[in-house]
Write a protein that holds these residues in place. Structure first.
Motif, PDB file in Angstrom:
ATOM      1  N   GLN A   5       0.848  -1.192   0.000  1.00 61.35           N
ATOM      2  CA  GLN A   5       0.000   0.000   0.000  1.00 61.35           C
ATOM      3  C   GLN A   5       0.887   1.245   0.000  1.00 61.35           C
ATOM      4  OE1 GLN A   5      -2.238  -2.003   3.497  1.00 61.35           O
ATOM      5  NE2 GLN A   5      -3.556  -0.290   2.843  1.00 61.35           N
ATOM      6  N   VAL A   6       0.466   2.257  -0.761  1.00 64.39           N
ATOM      7  CA  VAL A   6       1.184   3.531  -0.814  1.00 64.39           C
ATOM      8  C   VAL A   6       0.175   4.632  -0.508  1.00 64.39           C
ATOM      9  CG1 VAL A   6       2.589   5.095  -2.202  1.00 64.39           C
ATOM     10  CG2 VAL A   6       2.760   2.613  -2.556  1.00 64.39           C
ATOM     11  N   ASN A   7       0.454   5.421   0.570  1.00 66.31           N
ATOM     12  CA  ASN A   7      -0.468   6.496   0.932  1.00 66.31           C
ATOM     13  C   ASN A   7      -0.082   7.799   0.231  1.00 66.31           C
ATOM     14  OD1 ASN A   7       1.665   7.713   2.346  1.00 66.31           O
ATOM     15  ND2 ASN A   7       1.075   6.789   4.298  1.00 66.31           N
ATOM     16  N   PRO A   8      -0.875   8.862   0.371  1.00 66.84           N
ATOM     17  CA  PRO A   8      -0.564  10.129  -0.306  1.00 66.84           C
ATOM     18  C   PRO A   8       0.793  10.724   0.057  1.00 66.84           C
ATOM     19  CG  PRO A   8      -2.837  10.126   0.431  1.00 66.84           C
ATOM     20  CD  PRO A   8      -2.193   8.909   1.023  1.00 66.84           C
ATOM     21  N   ASP A   9       1.368  10.325   1.193  1.00 62.63           N
ATOM     22  CA  ASP A   9       2.695  10.806   1.578  1.00 62.63           C
ATOM     23  C   ASP A   9       3.820   9.943   0.987  1.00 62.63           C
ATOM     24  OD1 ASP A   9       1.496  12.797   3.039  1.00 62.63           O
ATOM     25  OD2 ASP A   9       1.524  11.661   4.921  1.00 62.63           O
ATOM     26  N   THR A  28      -3.058   3.951  -3.024  1.00 59.72           N
ATOM     27  CA  THR A  28      -2.994   2.862  -3.994  1.00 59.72           C
ATOM     28  C   THR A  28      -2.567   1.560  -3.309  1.00 59.72           C
ATOM     29  OG1 THR A  28      -0.678   3.314  -4.584  1.00 59.72           O
ATOM     30  CG2 THR A  28      -2.391   4.435  -5.869  1.00 59.72           C
ATOM     31  N   TRP A  29      -2.944   0.460  -3.940  1.00 58.35           N
ATOM     32  CA  TRP A  29      -2.475  -0.845  -3.464  1.00 58.35           C
ATOM     33  C   TRP A  29      -2.241  -1.769  -4.658  1.00 58.35           C
ATOM     34  CZ3 TRP A  29      -4.896  -5.515  -4.358  1.00 58.35           C
ATOM     35  CH2 TRP A  29      -6.226  -5.469  -4.770  1.00 58.35           C
ATOM     36  N   THR A  30      -1.315  -2.661  -4.499  1.00 59.88           N
ATOM     37  CA  THR A  30      -1.017  -3.677  -5.506  1.00 59.88           C
ATOM     38  C   THR A  30      -0.542  -4.924  -4.778  1.00 59.88           C
ATOM     39  OG1 THR A  30       0.198  -4.132  -7.560  1.00 59.88           O
ATOM     40  CG2 THR A  30       1.400  -3.021  -5.818  1.00 59.88           C
ATOM     41  N   LYS A  57      -9.722 -20.506   1.310  1.00 60.57           N
ATOM     42  CA  LYS A  57      -9.825 -19.059   1.175  1.00 60.57           C
ATOM     43  C   LYS A  57      -8.803 -18.396   2.093  1.00 60.57           C
ATOM     44  CE  LYS A  57     -14.793 -19.084   0.133  1.00 60.57           C
ATOM     45  NZ  LYS A  57     -16.120 -18.516   0.498  1.00 60.57           N
ATOM     46  N   LEU A  58      -8.622 -17.103   1.848  1.00 61.39           N
ATOM     47  CA  LEU A  58      -7.691 -16.340   2.680  1.00 61.39           C
ATOM     48  C   LEU A  58      -8.310 -14.977   2.973  1.00 61.39           C
ATOM     49  CD1 LEU A  58      -4.928 -15.934   4.025  1.00 61.39           C
ATOM     50  CD2 LEU A  58      -4.038 -15.198   1.794  1.00 61.39           C
ATOM     51  N   TYR A  59      -8.406 -14.658   4.238  1.00 72.67           N
ATOM     52  CA  TYR A  59      -8.956 -13.360   4.669  1.00 72.67           C
ATOM     53  C   TYR A  59      -7.977 -12.731   5.649  1.00 72.67           C
ATOM     54  CZ  TYR A  59     -11.964  -9.876   6.848  1.00 72.67           C
ATOM     55  OH  TYR A  59     -12.464  -8.698   7.316  1.00 72.67           O
ATOM     56  N   PHE A  60      -7.675 -11.446   5.450  1.00 74.00           N
ATOM     57  CA  PHE A  60      -6.776 -10.759   6.372  1.00 74.00           C
ATOM     58  C   PHE A  60      -7.027  -9.254   6.304  1.00 74.00           C
ATOM     59  CE2 PHE A  60      -4.735 -11.400   2.308  1.00 74.00           C
ATOM     60  CZ  PHE A  60      -4.134 -10.198   1.998  1.00 74.00           C
ATOM     61  N   ASP A  61      -6.590  -8.563   7.384  1.00 79.04           N
ATOM     62  CA  ASP A  61      -6.753  -7.113   7.483  1.00 79.04           C
ATOM     63  C   ASP A  61      -5.543  -6.394   6.914  1.00 79.04           C
ATOM     64  OD1 ASP A  61      -9.237  -7.316   8.690  1.00 79.04           O
ATOM     65  OD2 ASP A  61      -8.389  -7.367  10.721  1.00 79.04           O
ATOM     66  N   LEU A  62      -5.786  -5.158   6.472  1.00 81.04           N
ATOM     67  CA  LEU A  62      -4.728  -4.291   5.969  1.00 81.04           C
ATOM     68  C   LEU A  62      -4.729  -2.999   6.768  1.00 81.04           C
ATOM     69  CD1 LEU A  62      -5.317  -4.732   2.123  1.00 81.04           C
ATOM     70  CD2 LEU A  62      -3.442  -5.697   3.467  1.00 81.04           C
ATOM     71  N   PRO A  63      -3.570  -2.411   7.014  1.00 78.18           N
ATOM     72  CA  PRO A  63      -3.525  -1.163   7.797  1.00 78.18           C
ATOM     73  C   PRO A  63      -4.244  -0.029   7.077  1.00 78.18           C
ATOM     74  CG  PRO A  63      -1.388  -1.624   6.811  1.00 78.18           C
ATOM     75  CD  PRO A  63      -2.224  -2.841   6.587  1.00 78.18           C
ATOM     76  N   SER A  82      -6.546   1.959  -6.873  1.00 77.93           N
ATOM     77  CA  SER A  82      -6.517   3.187  -6.070  1.00 77.93           C
ATOM     78  C   SER A  82      -7.849   3.371  -5.351  1.00 77.93           C
ATOM     79  CB  SER A  82      -6.236   4.403  -6.957  1.00 77.93           C
ATOM     80  OG  SER A  82      -7.253   4.567  -7.924  1.00 77.93           O
ATOM     81  N   TYR A  83      -7.793   4.078  -4.259  1.00 77.72           N
ATOM     82  CA  TYR A  83      -8.998   4.434  -3.502  1.00 77.72           C
ATOM     83  C   TYR A  83      -8.734   5.778  -2.817  1.00 77.72           C
ATOM     84  CZ  TYR A  83      -6.319   2.539   0.441  1.00 77.72           C
ATOM     85  OH  TYR A  83      -5.350   2.291   1.374  1.00 77.72           O
TER      86      TYR A  83
END
Length: 420
Positions: free
Chosen positions: A269-273, A304-306, A289-295, A328-329
């Motif tokens: 993940q890449v934030n605006p900074d 953005t995320w990739t 299946k795989l489920y997990f949290d992201l910061p 992106s979000y």
């Protein structure tokens, strides 16, 4: 004894060197009848044009004119000429060749390409390797290797493709280019082993896969047919609603395609900074299946995320790697509803005032317009009355003058009434 030893050690080396690199002797060199494929590296003066190659029977080949079994690569100071089934005998090169320049002859070159899995998945990526061999050994001539550009193309499969006219044949799509530069997935530069990170970015279906030279340095083409299946991986990203809620990622699989417990994920993940955070997760032994949290940094702006998903094919036990692409979000500033409501009320009041003021201005402008209309009409009437009065006065005056100019008539009296 020492002389005999020197002869035994160095004569084979000199003989091998002579077969692969020789000085020009009247710009001529000989091709052995057993050679089925040969490549010439011709070093010439930097500013000179490409050489002319003369076959043993006198036929001339040029960089811009030669048969289909000849490939010609040209650059400043060098020509690389590859010929399939060359005519045996003495060949000659005509050009600005100096005694210091030499020709390097490469014969019996073969392209050994790894076989692709017959079953590929859409959006997967895999390491694909090809080896350039001379007489069964890796070719390590850097001048030649640095100029080879091998493309991997996918063409939709048609059984009768060769019978179709050129315009009706399906178009080939380039999915990757082999490199031998020691970068990316390539392990060692100029070792004769070409590597490409091949992304299967085509629609599901049957394809012809072709590995061929992009710039004509190498003539050989390797073909293979493969089947591309729909991706068995589905990734879903859910954005956190506020700063106290994490983002989440769900990886789901097509039933019966992925080995249980083999799922793993790598998310960036890449934030605006421009700060990058990395999250890795792996499924449990029995999970499909795989489920997990992201910061959730919850920094306003574009985020953005990739990522990549790793798995194992259930049927073949083949390791799989899927690129999830770049997404992106957005994150907006926290909203104060009371302040927003008050601001909206103030804006509505200000807007009403503006509208009322504009209405008053319109009414004033309309009143001024009618005032000047009335003034104009009154002035016209006054002018009309003045002109009418002048005209009437003149008319009366003219009538009086006419009466004064007429002769005066005698006054007549009635006769007396007769007496009875």
């Amino acid at each position: 004894m020492w002389r005999l030893l020197m002869i035994v050690l160095f004569v084979p080396m000199l003989s091998w060197a002579k077969s692969t690199e020789m000085s020009w002797l009247d710009n001529r060199f000989r091709v052995d009848p057993t050679i089925k494929q040969v490549s010439f590296l011709v070093y010439r003066e930097k500013t000179s044009q490409a050489v002319t190659l003369v076959r043993p029977d006198g036929t001339k080949y040029y960089a811009w004119e030669h048969p289909e079994n000849v490939a010609w690569y040209e650059e400043n100071g060098m020509d690389i000429i590859s010929i399939e089934n060359p005519m045996p005998g003495p060949w000659q090169a005509i050009g600005k060749i100096t005694p210091q320049n030499k020709v390097k002859i490469l014969s019996n070159l073969t392209l050994n390409v790894d076989s692709l899995p017959t079953k590929l998945y859409q959006s997967e990526s895999l390491k694909f390797t090809a080896r350039l061999l001379q007489d069964g050994k890796p070719l390590v001539l850097r001048d030649f290797l640095n100029r080879i550009k091998l493309n991997v193309t996918f063409t939709p499969y048609l059984a009768n493709e060769k019978n179709l006219v050129k315009e009706a044949r399906p178009l080939a799509e380039v999915l990757g280019t082999f490199e031998d530069n020691g970068e990316g997935l390539d392990e060692i530069a100029a070792d004769g082993v070409f590597t490409v990170n091949l992304p299967i970015n085509v629609k599901p279906g049957k394809y012809w896969v072709r590995i061929q030279s992009r710039n004509g340095v190498f003539l050989r083409t390797v073909e293979q047919d493969v089947l591309v299946y729909p991706s068995p991986i589905r990734a879903s990203f859910t954005q956190g609603r506020n700063e106290n809620q994490s983002h989440s990622m769900t990886i789901d699989t097509e039933a019966g395609t992925i080995k249980t417990g083999s799922l793993a994920a790598h998310i960036e993940q890449v934030n605006p900074d421009k700060i990058t955070s990395v999250t890795q997760a792996q499924s449990d032994h029995d999970d499909e299946k795989l489920y997990f949290d992201l910061p959730n940094s919850y920094i306003p702006g574009k985020n953005t995320w990739t990522g990549w998903i790793y798995a194992t094919d259930m049927a073949t036990d083949r390791p799989l790697k899927f690129f999830l692409g770049k997404h992106s979000y957005g994150v907006t500033e926290p909203i104060d509803l009371k302040a927003v409501y008050e601001a909206r009320i103030k804006a509505e009041v200000a807007q009403r005032r503006i509208e009322e003021q504009e209405k008053i201005e319109e009414e004033r402008a309309d009143a001024r317009k009618w005032f000047w209309i009335y003034v104009g009409i009154g002035n016209v009437l006054i002018i009309f009355l003045i002109l009418a009065g002048i005209f009437g006065w003149k008319k009366i005056k003219d009538i009086k003058k006419q009466k004064e100019t007429l002769p005066k008539s005698e006054k007549l009296s009635m006769p007396p009434r007769p007496k009875v």
